[in-house]
Design a protein around this motif. Structure first.
Motif, short mmCIF file in Angstrom:
data_model
loop_
_atom_site.label_atom_id
_atom_site.label_comp_id
_atom_site.label_asym_id
_atom_site.label_seq_id
_atom_site.Cartn_x
_atom_site.Cartn_y
_atom_site.Cartn_z
N LYS A 76 -9.31 8.20 7.79
CA LYS A 76 -9.88 8.05 6.46
C LYS A 76 -9.02 7.11 5.61
CE LYS A 76 -10.97 10.63 2.23
NZ LYS A 76 -10.96 11.97 1.58
N ALA A 77 -7.70 7.32 5.64
CA ALA A 77 -6.80 6.47 4.86
C ALA A 77 -6.85 5.04 5.35
CB ALA A 77 -5.38 7.00 4.93
N ASP A 81 -7.96 1.84 3.09
CA ASP A 81 -7.05 0.69 2.93
C ASP A 81 -7.78 -0.62 3.23
OD1 ASP A 81 -4.98 2.32 2.23
OD2 ASP A 81 -4.06 2.37 4.22
N ARG A 82 -8.64 -0.60 4.24
CA ARG A 82 -9.42 -1.80 4.56
C ARG A 82 -10.39 -2.15 3.42
NH1 ARG A 82 -8.24 -0.44 9.94
NH2 ARG A 82 -8.07 -2.30 11.29
N VAL A 83 -10.98 -1.13 2.81
CA VAL A 83 -11.87 -1.37 1.68
C VAL A 83 -11.10 -2.02 0.54
CG1 VAL A 83 -13.28 -0.26 -0.08
CG2 VAL A 83 -13.44 0.50 2.30
N HIS A 84 -9.91 -1.49 0.24
CA HIS A 84 -9.09 -2.09 -0.81
C HIS A 84 -8.72 -3.52 -0.47
CE1 HIS A 84 -8.81 1.91 -2.47
NE2 HIS A 84 -8.04 1.50 -3.44
N GLU A 85 -8.45 -3.78 0.81
CA GLU A 85 -8.12 -5.14 1.22
C GLU A 85 -9.30 -6.08 0.97
OE1 GLU A 85 -5.27 -7.80 2.82
OE2 GLU A 85 -5.01 -5.64 2.56
N LEU A 86 -10.51 -5.62 1.28
CA LEU A 86 -11.71 -6.43 1.06
C LEU A 86 -11.94 -6.68 -0.43
CD1 LEU A 86 -14.13 -4.83 3.65
CD2 LEU A 86 -13.12 -7.10 3.76
N LEU A 87 -11.48 -5.77 -1.26
CA LEU A 87 -11.64 -5.93 -2.71
C LEU A 87 -10.49 -6.72 -3.33
CD1 LEU A 87 -12.87 -2.32 -3.62
CD2 LEU A 87 -14.23 -4.42 -3.43
#
Length: 572
Positions: A76-77, A81-87
């Motif tokens: 999950k983490a 983290d990947r979502v934050h990277e994409l943002l």
């Protein structure tokens, strides 16, 4: 979409988006696809194609470990983290000059911000382990040597930063930063995390641009003594033992505070800052009995492998407690070992696990360290402790004098062994309070076992040593022996043999005088024996000496702060 594609610190994002369109994940026209590909192509500037004069690209490698749950990566983490990277919220770093200061003249000049590369496309293993990332810094050669590095984690989850290595620093070659620290998201800190290069300085030799960074780091580690400490805090602070009781449950559950007075300033414990109890504003609330959520600086907590190993042994210990409790309902001495067989049953019996190449291959593919410890391939038995090496070949090996001395020296408390400088050993207890507490050991009892040396010769040649737990225990023996626990004050004299090993010469066991402390000690001296009653009594004497050594280690050497005014301060 343009805002994503033009993110200033995520070149991978544009490529990732173009790949999504070109692979048919989004219904776009061919023209739109070409437009997207055009956006993704980032032309090389002069700075990228060639080093601009005075500036150069510095390649680096970053080794880290993502957040994990025991032996597994936290899926999950990792996803968040990947979502934050994409943002556009990545992990950034800046180099700090050890030569030139910023305009205010207080700290080293910072280089340009750089981001970890290919976070989104780097495959994260299922089992917890190291992951390697690359990073490219733009560094002005005029700034000289980079002596520190700052990091900001804009992700959702913490990461464990192991090392950062910079290649081809002009005039210095490779520069290595050993970090070994958990870095939490930036909103958890009121300061930037900073790590220094693997080069030690004396305080007076610390480069001036790095001095303020180091001073601020020490302030952050010391804390301000306020508030409840959380897992992301990095505070190494101390407090008194004000959490020994639970006064909110009633007066019978209240306990005094240890330490903090002028007479007894010690002992101390690590500060946690938990809330105070309602009935006593000086006492701190206790954690639930089985809670492991006590504050310890995150970098000092067990790693995932060690914690899994710890849980496996905890499970074994639980089994060793529950099974005897069930079978000993009719046992009058539930909390004691009645025979040596009871001790050996900690290691023997139960189901013998298979060994050999097949089970080894199976075990190698088990990702969870806890299961690996439970499913051993060395012939150990299910849910049993590993057999100590000393009794694997001979179950009676522990009884020998050689093993008694070896365990004393190789055990947990060898620093208490001291060179004997006077004979007979003298006590430092106040004779006005405790009477004559000097040793009753006589030279005729031990000189026959000293390889032909006399006491005087052995002392001069540094051959005699002593494990002295007499003065530490004597003031408390009446109180201890009034409980179900019984013990003696002890002195153990050892002789250093020519082969470098120790052997016990005598053990003195002492009790307070029955007519009062001022009458001194009642002592008895025991010497080595192997057979009959004397042999059994000698084994008991060694047992008392070993128990005292273990107890002293737990209470004094390990738990009690030796920098205090002395042993007697804080434990009366």
């Amino acid at each position: 979409m343009p805002s994503l594609l033009t993110s200033p610190h995520s070149k991978n994002l544009g490529y990732f988006s173009c790949r999504a369109f070109s692979m048919g994940f989004c219904p776009v026209s061919e023209m739109m696809q070409k437009v997207m590909e055009m956006f993704c192509k980032q032309p090389k500037t002069k700075a990228e194609g060639n080093n601009v004069e005075g500036r150069r690209k510095i390649k680096g490698t970053v080794v880290l470990m993502k957040k994990n749950v025991l032996d597994f990566t936290d899926i999950k983490a990792s996803f968040l983290d990947r979502v934050h990277e994409l943002l556009g919220k990545g992990v950034s770093m800046q180099l700090v000059s050890a030569v030139h200061q910023d305009p205010d003249g207080l700290r080293g000049k910072l280089g340009k911000v750089a981001y970890l590369e290919k976070w989104v496309t780097t495959i994260t293993p299922l089992t917890a382990g190291e992951t390697l990332f690359t990073i490219t810094f733009e560094w002005d050669e005029s700034m000289g040597f980079p002596g520190a590095i700052t990091i900001k984690n804009h992700h959702h989850s913490q990461l464990y930063l192991k090392t950062v290595t910079l290649e081809d620093i002009p005039g210095h070659g490779r520069v290595h930063f050993i970090c070994n620290s958990w870095v939490y998201p930036t909103h958890r800190y009121k300061y930037d995390r900073v790590f220094f290069s693997n080069k030690a300085y004396l305080p007076c030799q610390t480069p001036e641009p790095l001095r303020l960074y180091r001073e601020e780091e020490l302030i952050n580690l010391r804390g301000n003594g306020k508030g409840e400490l959380k897992e992301w805090d990095r505070v190494y602070d101390y407090d008194y033992y004000n959490d020994l009781g639970s006064p909110d449950k009633g007066e019978e559950y209240a306990r005094p505070i240890l330490g903090g007075t002028e007479e007894y300033p010690y002992p101390r414990r690590g500060r946690t800052g938990r809330r105070k109890t309602k009935h006593d504003p000086h006492s701190e609330q206790r954690l639930p009995l089985i809670s492991l959520d006590i504050y310890v600086p995150r970098d000092e907590r067990f790693g995932h492998l060690k914690f899994s190993d710890f849980l496996a042994y905890a499970l074994k210990s639980l089994v060793q407690v529950l099974l005897p409790e069930i079978t000993s309902l009719c046992d009058k001495t539930i909390n004691e070992f009645d025979t040596f067989e009871d001790v050996l049953n900690l290691y023997e019996g139960g189901i013998k696990l298979p060994n050999g190449p097949t089970i080894s291959k199976i075990r190698d593919h088990i990702p969870w360290e806890m299961l690996k410890e439970l499913v051993r391939n060395d012939g150990e038995r299910l849910l049993k402790f590993p057999t100590p090496d000393v009794i694997k070949a001979d179950k009676s090996a522990w009884r020998t004098d050689e093993e008694f001395a070896r365990e004393m020296l190789a055990g947990v408390n060898p620093v208490i062994i001291s060179r004997l400088q006077e004979f007979p050993p003298a006590s430092k207890l106040d004779p006005k309070v405790y009477g004559n507490q000097n040793s009753s050991i006589r030279k005729e009892l031990i000189e026959d076992n000293m390889d032909g040396l006399t006491i005087v010769q052995a002392i001069k040649s540094n051959k005699l040593y002593i494990l002295d737990h007499h003065d530490a225990l004597m003031p408390y023996l009446r109180r201890i022996n009034s409980t179900n626990t019984k013990t003696y004050a002890s002195r153990t004299v050892l002789f250093l043999k020519n082969d470098g090993t120790l052997k016990p010469l005598t053990i003195e066991l002492s009790l307070p005088h029955p007519q009062g402390d001022r009458h001194g000690a009642v002592s008895k001296v025991f010497t080595p024996a192997e057979h009959d009653v004397e042999g059994s009594v000698w084994q008991l004497a060694k047992a008392y000496a070993a128990v005292n050594d273990s107890g002293y280690h737990q209470l004094v050497s390990h738990w009690y702060d030796f920098n205090s005014k002395g042993f007697h301060h804080g434990i009366k």
